[in-house]
Design a protein around this motif. Structure first.
Motif, mmCIF file in Angstrom:
data_model
loop_
_atom_site.group_PDB
_atom_site.id
_atom_site.type_symbol
_atom_site.label_atom_id
_atom_site.label_comp_id
_atom_site.label_asym_id
_atom_site.label_seq_id
_atom_site.Cartn_x
_atom_site.Cartn_y
_atom_site.Cartn_z
ATOM 1 N N THR A 161 0.944 -1.150 -0.056
ATOM 2 C CA THR A 161 -0.077 0.162 0.176
ATOM 3 C C THR A 161 0.635 1.131 0.036
ATOM 4 O OG1 THR A 161 -0.202 0.021 2.380
ATOM 5 C CG2 THR A 161 -1.903 -1.159 1.038
ATOM 6 N N VAL A 162 2.116 1.159 0.413
ATOM 7 C CA VAL A 162 2.948 2.216 0.586
ATOM 8 C C VAL A 162 3.583 2.440 -0.755
ATOM 9 C CG1 VAL A 162 3.213 2.359 3.044
ATOM 10 C CG2 VAL A 162 4.778 1.141 1.527
ATOM 11 N N ASN A 163 3.506 1.627 -1.880
ATOM 12 C CA ASN A 163 4.164 1.720 -3.090
ATOM 13 C C ASN A 163 3.594 2.596 -4.129
ATOM 14 O OD1 ASN A 163 6.318 0.269 -1.866
ATOM 15 N ND2 ASN A 163 5.626 -1.590 -2.446
ATOM 16 N N SER A 164 2.369 2.910 -3.980
ATOM 17 C CA SER A 164 1.529 3.198 -5.192
ATOM 18 C C SER A 164 1.993 4.823 -5.698
ATOM 19 C CB SER A 164 -0.014 3.576 -4.469
ATOM 20 O OG SER A 164 -0.219 4.439 -3.241
ATOM 21 N N LEU A 214 7.017 -8.100 -16.079
ATOM 22 C CA LEU A 214 7.404 -7.091 -14.799
ATOM 23 C C LEU A 214 6.513 -6.187 -14.560
ATOM 24 C CD1 LEU A 214 9.848 -5.759 -13.352
ATOM 25 C CD2 LEU A 214 10.573 -4.536 -15.230
ATOM 26 N N THR A 215 5.549 -5.660 -15.322
ATOM 27 C CA THR A 215 4.384 -4.780 -15.073
ATOM 28 C C THR A 215 3.621 -5.457 -13.961
ATOM 29 O OG1 THR A 215 4.388 -3.522 -17.203
ATOM 30 C CG2 THR A 215 2.635 -3.469 -16.053
ATOM 31 N N ALA A 216 3.437 -6.756 -14.305
ATOM 32 C CA ALA A 216 2.162 -7.583 -13.421
ATOM 33 C C ALA A 216 3.082 -7.887 -12.020
ATOM 34 C CB ALA A 216 2.193 -9.125 -13.972
ATOM 35 N N LEU A 240 3.152 -5.741 -6.498
ATOM 36 C CA LEU A 240 3.987 -5.131 -5.238
ATOM 37 C C LEU A 240 3.268 -3.705 -4.850
ATOM 38 C CD1 LEU A 240 7.407 -6.086 -6.317
ATOM 39 C CD2 LEU A 240 6.240 -6.971 -4.362
ATOM 40 N N GLY A 241 2.108 -3.403 -5.366
ATOM 41 C CA GLY A 241 1.530 -2.105 -5.359
ATOM 42 C C GLY A 241 1.984 -0.840 -6.064
ATOM 43 N N VAL A 242 2.831 -1.156 -7.121
ATOM 44 C CA VAL A 242 3.608 -0.131 -7.889
ATOM 45 C C VAL A 242 2.508 -0.053 -9.400
ATOM 46 C CG1 VAL A 242 5.419 0.693 -9.123
ATOM 47 C CG2 VAL A 242 5.823 -0.664 -7.018
ATOM 48 N N TYR A 243 1.753 0.831 -9.523
ATOM 49 C CA TYR A 243 0.877 0.866 -10.395
ATOM 50 C C TYR A 243 1.110 1.787 -11.741
ATOM 51 C CZ TYR A 243 -1.802 -1.553 -6.951
ATOM 52 O OH TYR A 243 -2.122 -2.627 -5.983
ATOM 53 N N ALA A 263 10.973 -7.239 -5.913
ATOM 54 C CA ALA A 263 10.381 -6.900 -4.623
ATOM 55 C C ALA A 263 11.504 -6.065 -3.988
ATOM 56 C CB ALA A 263 9.866 -7.738 -3.516
ATOM 57 N N PHE A 264 12.582 -6.618 -3.849
ATOM 58 C CA PHE A 264 14.044 -6.085 -3.314
ATOM 59 C C PHE A 264 14.310 -4.663 -3.901
ATOM 60 C CE2 PHE A 264 18.566 -6.110 -2.367
ATOM 61 C CZ PHE A 264 18.683 -6.021 -1.011
ATOM 62 N N MET A 265 14.175 -4.825 -5.525
ATOM 63 C CA MET A 265 14.375 -3.430 -5.920
ATOM 64 C C MET A 265 13.555 -2.262 -5.740
ATOM 65 S SD MET A 265 17.259 -4.025 -7.613
ATOM 66 C CE MET A 265 18.240 -5.397 -7.812
ATOM 67 N N VAL A 266 12.026 -2.705 -5.366
ATOM 68 C CA VAL A 266 11.116 -1.772 -5.080
ATOM 69 C C VAL A 266 11.574 -1.112 -3.794
ATOM 70 C CG1 VAL A 266 8.739 -1.411 -4.448
ATOM 71 C CG2 VAL A 266 9.302 -2.670 -6.562
#
Length: 410
Positions: free
Chosen positions: A4-7, A24-26, A31-34, A125-128
């Protein structure tokens, strides 16, 4: 990870494979990155960034593409002064990747690491997480302070100092302490630097804040050395903006004289949150050395100084940003980058410190690369002086000769 904090994170994927872009988009969406866009060649990606260099917090860039490849794209991004993070994607052999890293180490780019193909979700996820570390989401409990709040905290002696030890890579002894500022506000408790340092810099309060830090830290440092019979250094953080102040060397010396601390025990750490390029900054940086201060470049790899520029600056020590250290055991790009930095610092006779070590596997890698010292939660979190005085004897007991494990010889 709390998705939720990645949006608010915005990402540009640059890869000529439609399948990779889709996968990668999926992964990022899970991971919440839209806020994700894709380009299938370097030219289109360059033009997108050229229009708005601040549009993307990070780019995932494939090296091998038709037309403008990933290396040429990163060369052009360097020219645009792109300040977002870059994740290098590649399925190429190590020799090619190593050479690529050697080239881009001379660019002003924030390379976060590598994602080998086929892509793994846990690595993405680690890169995010790394992207978030560069552009942190401020906790709802800790908002950015207002100018008046910072001003009042300085005026009313609400500036407190924490200390984090620097550990020798040779014998695990404490070679120094870094002084870290906090604000102690009755309504909010202890406030971390992210909530007030940018405000202090923006509204010309940084010199007053540094004065308060020196008044707090120096007598505590003297107490630490005298009570524990330790001869070590104290690192004091200075903003590059303070290098416009022609009286900076004299001001620091006055505080040292007032509190009875020897100049030889002080390291002036310059943070990399602003560029150091103007003549007056370079002059005053050199004057600090002329006045006898040791100089350390903090958070190297996250800011504005590349290896080529490093050779022309009067530093004694380089501190690797935590983003170059965290996860190095699993990321060959980070390993190559740090090895390259180590080679240059050895040629220049500079000390190299690895910051942000929180994992023993990362510790082994940076130790084998040959850094001179460490800092990080694995050894000790930043502490008030009363807690550090209790920590130090326990640390000393843990490193008596019969218990020391010399990782470099293992």
């Amino acid at each position: 990870m709390d998705s939720t904090v990645n949006s608010d994170i915005s990402v540009l994927i640059v890869d000529d494979s439609l399948a990779i872009c889709g996968v990668l988009t999926a992964m990022l969406a899970d991971l919440g990155v839209y806020k994700v866009e894709s380009c299938h060649n370097g030219e289109d990606a360059y033009h997108k960034v050229e229009v708005n260099p601040a549009a993307y917090d990070a780019m995932f860039v494939d090296l091998h593409m038709e037309g403008m490849d990933g290396l040429e794209l990163m060369h052009k991004l360097h020219g645009l002064r792109y300040r977002g993070g870059i994740v290098v994607m590649s399925a190429l052999e190590k020799k090619i990747l190593d050479f690529t890293l050697e080239v881009i180490s001379n660019y002003n780019l924030r390379v976060l690491g590598s994602a080998e193909k086929p892509l793994e979700k846990n690595l993405i996820a680690f890169m995010v997480k790394r992207i978030k570390s560069y552009y942190p989401v401020i906790s709802r409990k800790e908002k950015v302070l207002k100018r008046r709040e910072v001003y009042d905290a300085i005026r009313n002696d609400k500036v407190v100092t924490y200390f984090q030890p620097k550990i020798s890579a040779v014998n695990n002894s404490v070679t120094g302490l870094e002084c870290l500022a906090r604000l102690k506000l009755n309504s909010s408790g202890i406030i971390s630097p992210g909530a007030f340092l940018p405000v202090a810099e923006r509204f010309d309060l940084i010199d007053a804040l540094t004065d308060a830090i020196l008044n707090s830290a120096l007598p505590q440092f003297k107490l630490f050395c005298e009570q524990l019979q330790v001869d070590c250094t104290l690192a004091i953080n200075i903003s590059p903006l303070q290098l416009y102040n022609n009286l900076l060397p004299e001001t620091i010396s006055e505080y040292l004289h007032r509190h009875g601390v020897a100049q030889k025990n002080i390291i002036v750490e310059i943070t990399e949150n602003h560029a150091i390029r103007e003549e007056i900054q370079l002059k005053n940086l050199n004057r600090l050395r002329i006045h006898g201060y040791q100089l350390s470049l903090d958070d190297y790899g996250a800011g504005y100084t590349n290896l080529r520029q490093l050779k022309n600056l009067p530093f004694n020590e380089i501190k690797l940003d935590a983003q170059l250290v965290n996860g190095i055991a699993r990321d060959k790009v980070l390993r190559v980058m740090v090895e390259s930095i180590r080679k240059v610092t050895q040629e220049m006779n500079l000390k190299l410190v690895a910051e942000g070590i929180s994992d023993s596997k990362d510790l082994i890698v940076v130790n084998n690369i040959g850094v001179d010292a460490y800092q990080g939660y694995l050894f000790c979190r930043p502490k008030p002086m009363n807690e550090l005085l209790r920590w130090y004897p326990l640390w000393q007991k843990s490193i008596i000769p019969c218990n020391v494990v010399n990782l470099r010889d293992s």
